[in-house]
Design a protein around this motif. Structure first.
Motif, mmCIF file in Angstrom:
data_model
loop_
_atom_site.group_PDB
_atom_site.id
_atom_site.type_symbol
_atom_site.label_atom_id
_atom_site.label_comp_id
_atom_site.label_asym_id
_atom_site.label_seq_id
_atom_site.Cartn_x
_atom_site.Cartn_y
_atom_site.Cartn_z
ATOM 1 N N SER A 238 25.392 -34.684 9.728
ATOM 2 C CA SER A 238 25.077 -34.742 11.111
ATOM 3 C C SER A 238 26.105 -33.821 12.020
ATOM 4 O O SER A 238 25.587 -33.341 13.120
ATOM 5 N N ILE A 239 27.576 -33.570 11.611
ATOM 6 C CA ILE A 239 28.312 -33.157 12.587
ATOM 7 C C ILE A 239 27.924 -31.553 12.249
ATOM 8 O O ILE A 239 27.647 -30.751 13.359
ATOM 9 N N VAL A 240 27.371 -31.002 11.087
ATOM 10 C CA VAL A 240 26.809 -29.629 11.112
ATOM 11 C C VAL A 240 25.631 -29.442 11.744
ATOM 12 O O VAL A 240 25.328 -28.407 12.457
ATOM 13 N N TYR A 241 24.706 -30.485 11.715
ATOM 14 C CA TYR A 241 23.426 -30.254 12.366
ATOM 15 C C TYR A 241 23.851 -30.037 13.943
ATOM 16 O O TYR A 241 23.190 -29.217 14.570
ATOM 17 N N ASP A 242 24.525 -31.005 14.573
ATOM 18 C CA ASP A 242 25.064 -31.012 15.858
ATOM 19 C C ASP A 242 25.748 -29.546 16.297
ATOM 20 O O ASP A 242 25.048 -28.876 17.203
ATOM 21 N N LYS A 243 26.656 -29.380 15.376
ATOM 22 C CA LYS A 243 27.459 -28.062 15.973
ATOM 23 C C LYS A 243 26.827 -26.582 15.699
ATOM 24 O O LYS A 243 26.805 -25.671 16.549
ATOM 25 N N GLY A 244 26.027 -26.982 14.667
ATOM 26 C CA GLY A 244 25.013 -25.639 14.303
ATOM 27 C C GLY A 244 24.154 -25.352 15.360
ATOM 28 O O GLY A 244 23.946 -24.273 15.547
ATOM 29 N N ALA A 245 23.390 -26.433 15.688
ATOM 30 C CA ALA A 245 22.399 -26.302 16.719
ATOM 31 C C ALA A 245 22.966 -25.818 17.991
ATOM 32 O O ALA A 245 22.437 -24.863 18.758
ATOM 33 N N ARG A 246 24.163 -26.132 18.225
ATOM 34 C CA ARG A 246 24.977 -25.826 19.479
ATOM 35 C C ARG A 246 25.463 -24.426 19.360
ATOM 36 O O ARG A 246 25.164 -23.484 20.114
ATOM 37 N N ILE A 247 25.891 -23.866 18.181
ATOM 38 C CA ILE A 247 26.097 -22.348 18.072
ATOM 39 C C ILE A 247 24.995 -21.443 18.255
ATOM 40 O O ILE A 247 25.032 -20.585 18.863
ATOM 41 N N LEU A 248 23.918 -21.942 17.424
ATOM 42 C CA LEU A 248 22.801 -21.020 17.369
ATOM 43 C C LEU A 248 22.144 -20.807 18.904
ATOM 44 O O LEU A 248 21.743 -19.815 19.416
ATOM 45 N N THR A 249 21.874 -22.115 19.413
ATOM 46 C CA THR A 249 21.383 -22.049 20.917
ATOM 47 C C THR A 249 22.311 -21.139 21.877
ATOM 48 O O THR A 249 21.658 -20.474 22.677
ATOM 49 N N ARG A 250 23.610 -21.435 21.741
ATOM 50 C CA ARG A 250 24.458 -20.672 22.687
ATOM 51 C C ARG A 250 24.581 -19.067 22.266
ATOM 52 O O ARG A 250 24.216 -18.285 23.231
#
Length: 169
Positions: A128-140
């Motif tokens: 879940s941490i990777v889902y959260d941070k990964g989605a943020r990185i990609l969106t940014r």
């Protein structure tokens, strides 16, 4: 786009990505849906289906994180080429930035390293941490993409491959 708007989109993508994870979608499937929805990127059911095989570092092979793979898909979808005469500098630059941001913010872009780290740092022992941070990185990254391309240096534009030595055209 303002920093506040980017943060709002990151939060939306992260929330959607977690909701898709809880429904049973893998990292690649969840992040593709979440980021595309947050950024209003129209994607087909076929595109969603194509993302499935990138789960678990490529069919469970534990190589590059499925969220990074989806990031490459979306970058290519938005900035890729259909003519071999078109310069590959812009989309290649964005893909390199994606990898660099994963390394900076998560320590790696490979499932083999991210999964054990995430399991050790979540109560549910999941990604879940990777889902959260990964989605943020990609969106940014996608929110900043046009500005990043506009401000790309000539050295970055000519870069072909990154190894220990940077080869240029």
């Amino acid at each position: 786009m303002t920093p506040d708007k980017i943060l709002e989109l990151e939060n939306l993508a992260a929330e959607k990505c977690e909701n898709y994870r809880k429904q049973g979608f893998h990292c690649s499937e969840s992040s593709l849906r979440a980021v595309a929805e947050a950024l209003d990127i129209p994607i087909s059911e076929d595109f969603k289906r194509i993302s499935s095989g990138f789960r678990g570092g490529g069919g469970g092979y534990m190589e590059r994180c499925g969220i990074v793979e989806v990031g490459i898909m979306l970058i290519s979808y938005l900035y890729g080429r259909t003519d071999p005469k078109v310069d590959e500098g812009s989309y290649s630059y964005l893909v390199r930035i994606l990898h660099e941001r994963f390394i900076k913010e998560l320590g790696s872009y490979t499932c083999r390293q991210l999964l054990p780290w995430s399991r050790a740092n979540t109560e549910e022992r999941n990604c879940s941490i990777v889902y959260d941070k990964g989605a943020r990185i990609l969106t940014r990254l996608l929110s900043e993409a046009d500005d990043l391309i506009a401000n790309m240096t000539e050295e970055e534009r000519k870069l072909l491959v990154i190894w220990d030595i940077k080869f240029q055209k």
